[in-house]
Design an enzyme around this catalytic site. Structure first.
Site: not given
Ligand code: PLP
Length: 417
Positions: A239, A273-276, A312, A342-343, A371
Site C-alpha cells: 500500500g 506485500e509491496p507492489g506499486r 488506470r 471507442c469509449e 497496474y
Molecule cells: C494489491 C495488494 C497489495 C499490493 O498493494 P500496493 O499498493 O501495490 O503495494 C498487497 N497486498 C494485497 C492483499 C493486495 O491486494
C-alpha cells in the site's frame, strides 16, 4: 538516481535511448528499468534490515516473469491472489516458503495447488474460507499455515476503489470478530494458525494510517498469544504510495521507521506485500502520436496506446505523467491525450499542459510500471503490447507483442451455425 533521464533532449532508459527501442519493437510498449526495480526492492528490504522480516512482492502490480525473477534473485518472496499468480511465482523460481496467498475468493483447486506447492501461509478472508482450506488440506493430508486478514477499520485516505481496510470493504474479517474465528481455526485439525494479516489500501501517502492499523493488529496479536495461539508472522500488507504527480509519500525508510517503532518488543517476523512502490516508477508506457486534432474548444492528441493498454486513467481517473521522448520542442499545448478506443473514457490525460507533440512523435506515459500491463486487456481486439526490460545497455524483450492469432486462440466456429 533516476534511470529514466534525458541525455540532451533524448529520453533514455538507463544507457539506451527510448527512440532506439521504439524503432526495434514498434509502439506502444511497456519499458522497465532493471536498475530501478532492483533499487526499489533493495531500498525497501534494507529499511527493515534491523528486524526479522520477509518481503513478499505483490505479483498483481507487475507479474512479468523477468520482473519476478529480478526480485527472486534479491531474496524476495511473493504475495499471490490467484492460481495463475502461483504458477508465475513457481515459474520464476520463488521459494514457496516465501509465498503468501491473499484474496477474498480462493477456489478449491487454487487452494489445492497452493498446498501442493507448500506455500508459507494463506491470508484467510472469511469464516467460510477457514472451513474450506481445512477441508482441502485434510483431503491432501497437509497442514495449511494460516493468518486471518483482519479489517482494522482505518481510513487509508486514498481512492475509494483502492481502499480495502474499512468496515464496509469486502476484504478481511472485522477485527472485533477475529478472535472468535481464530479460536475456531485453532480447533480445525488441518490448519496451523501462524499469523495475523492486514492490508488497508493502496497508494497511501501518509504513514499515520499504517501506524493506526499496526496499533490495532498489535493488540490482536497480544490477545491471541494470551489465548495460547503461536503467532509468528505479522503481515502488514502493501500500500505504500508513489509520486505520480505531486504526491509526497513517505520513503520506505520513513515507513519502516514508523512501523518498527509501532511493533517494538512484539517479537514477530514482519511480512510486507509491496507492489506499486517497487514497480510503479520503474516503468513507462511508450506511445506514438497518430494525429493531432485541434478543436474549437479542445485539442486532442491521439496516441496509439489506449485504455486497454493502461487502464488506470479510465478506471480511477488517475494522473499519469506525459513526457516527450524528444524534448527539443519547448512549446506546450493544453490537450486531452486519448487513445483509439471507442469509449470517451479512453484517455491518458485530460486538459493537460503537455509538450507540443506532433504527428509521429514518441511520448512516454510515466509511472506505468505497476497496474499497467497487468490490468491490460484485448478490448477492441487490440493485441497486448510488448514488455521490454533494459539492463544497462542491454535491451531485452521480456514479452512479445501479441499477434492477431493470439487474439482468437481458443475460439472456434461450430459447424452448425
Ligand atoms: C494489491 C495488494 C497489495 C499490493 O498493494 P500496493 O499498493 O501495490 O503495494 C498487497 N497486498 C494485497 C492483499 C493486495 O491486494
Amino acid at each position: 538516481m533516476n534511470h529514466f533521464q534525458y541525455r540532451g533532449d533524448e529520453l533514455c532508459c538507463e544507457e539506451v535511448p527510448v527512440r532506439e527501442i521504439a524503432a526495434q519493437v514498434g509502439t506502444p510498449f511497456y519499458l522497465y528499468s532493471h536498475a530501478t526495480l532492483t533499487r526499489h526492492m533493495e531500498a525497501f528490504t534494507s529499511s527493515f534490515a534491523s528486524v526479522p522480516h520477509l518481503v513478499c512482492y505483490s505479483i498483481k502490480a507487475n507479474s512479468n516473469l523477468a520482473v519476478l525473477k529480478t526480485f527472486v534473485n534479491r531474496g524476495s518472496g511473493f504475495d499471490i491472489v490467484s492460481g495463475g499468480e502461483l504458477f508465475r511465482a513457481m515459474k520464476s523460481g520463488c521459494d514457496p516458503k516465501k509465498i503468501v496467498y491473499s484474496g477474498v475468493g480462493k477456489k478449491d483447486y487454487e487452494i489445492e495447488e497452493a498446498l501442493n506447492a507448500d506455500i508459507l501461509m494463506f491470508n484467510v478472508e472469511s469464516s467460510q474460507e477457514l472451513e474450506t482450506i481445512n477441508e482441502v488440506a485434510g483431503r491432501l493430508g497437509k497442514k495449511a499455515g494460516i493468518a486471518i486478514r483482519v479489517n482494522p477499520d482505518v481510513d487509508p485516505q486514498t481512492h475509494p476503489y483502492i481502499s480495502t481496510g474499512m468496515k464496509k470493504a469486502k476484504f478481511g474479517i472485522n477485527i472485533g470478530q477475529a478472535l472468535e474465528d481464530y479460536r475456531r481455526a485453532a480447533k480445525m485439525p488441518n490448519l496451523e494458525v501462524i499469523g495475523v494479516d492486514c492490508h488497508i489500501g493502496s497508494q497511501l501517502t501518509k504513514v499515520s494510517p499504517f501506524v493506526d492499523a499496526v496499533k490495532k493488529v498489535r493488540e490482536l496479536v497480544e490477545a491471541l498469544r494470551g489465548e495460547g495461539h503461536n503467532i509468528r508472522y505479522l503481515d502488514l500488507g502493501g500500500g505504500l504510495g508513489i509520486t505520480y504527480k505531486d504526491e509526497n509519500p513517505p520513503s520506505p525508510a520513513d515507513y519502516a521507521e514508523a512501523i518498527i517503532e509501532a511493533v517494538r518488543g512484539l517479537d514477530v517476523t514482519l511480512v510486507f506485500e509491496p507492489g506499486r512502490v517497487i514497480a510503479g516508477n520503474a516503468g513507462i508506457l511508450v506511445t506514438k502520436v497518430l494525429f493531432v486534432k485541434e478543436g474549437e474548444t479542445k485539442n486532442f492528441v491521439i496516441v496509439d496506446a489506449a485504455m486497454n493498454d493502461l487502464a488506470r486513467p479510465a478506471l480511477y481517473g488517475s494522473y499519469q505523467g506525459i513526457q516527450a521522448v524528444n524534448r527539443a520542442v519547448k512549446k506546450t499545448i493544453t490537450a486531452d491525450v486519448v487513445g483509439p478506443i471507442c469509449e470517451s473514457g479512453d484517455f491518458m490525460a485530460q486538459d493537460r499542459e503537455i509538450p507540443a507533440l506532433r504527428q509521429g512523435d514518441l511520448a512516454a506515459v510515466t509511472s506505468a510500471g505497476a497496474y499497467g500491463f497487468t490490468m491490460s486487456s484485448n478490448y477492441n481486439s487490440r493485441p497486448r503490447v510488448p514488455e521490454v526490460m533494459v539492463k544497462g545497455d542491454r535491451v531485452m524483450v521480456v514479452r512479445e507483442r501479441e499477434t492477431y492469432e493470439d487474439l482468437v486462440r481458443g475460439e472456434s466456429i461450430p459447424e452448425d451455425l
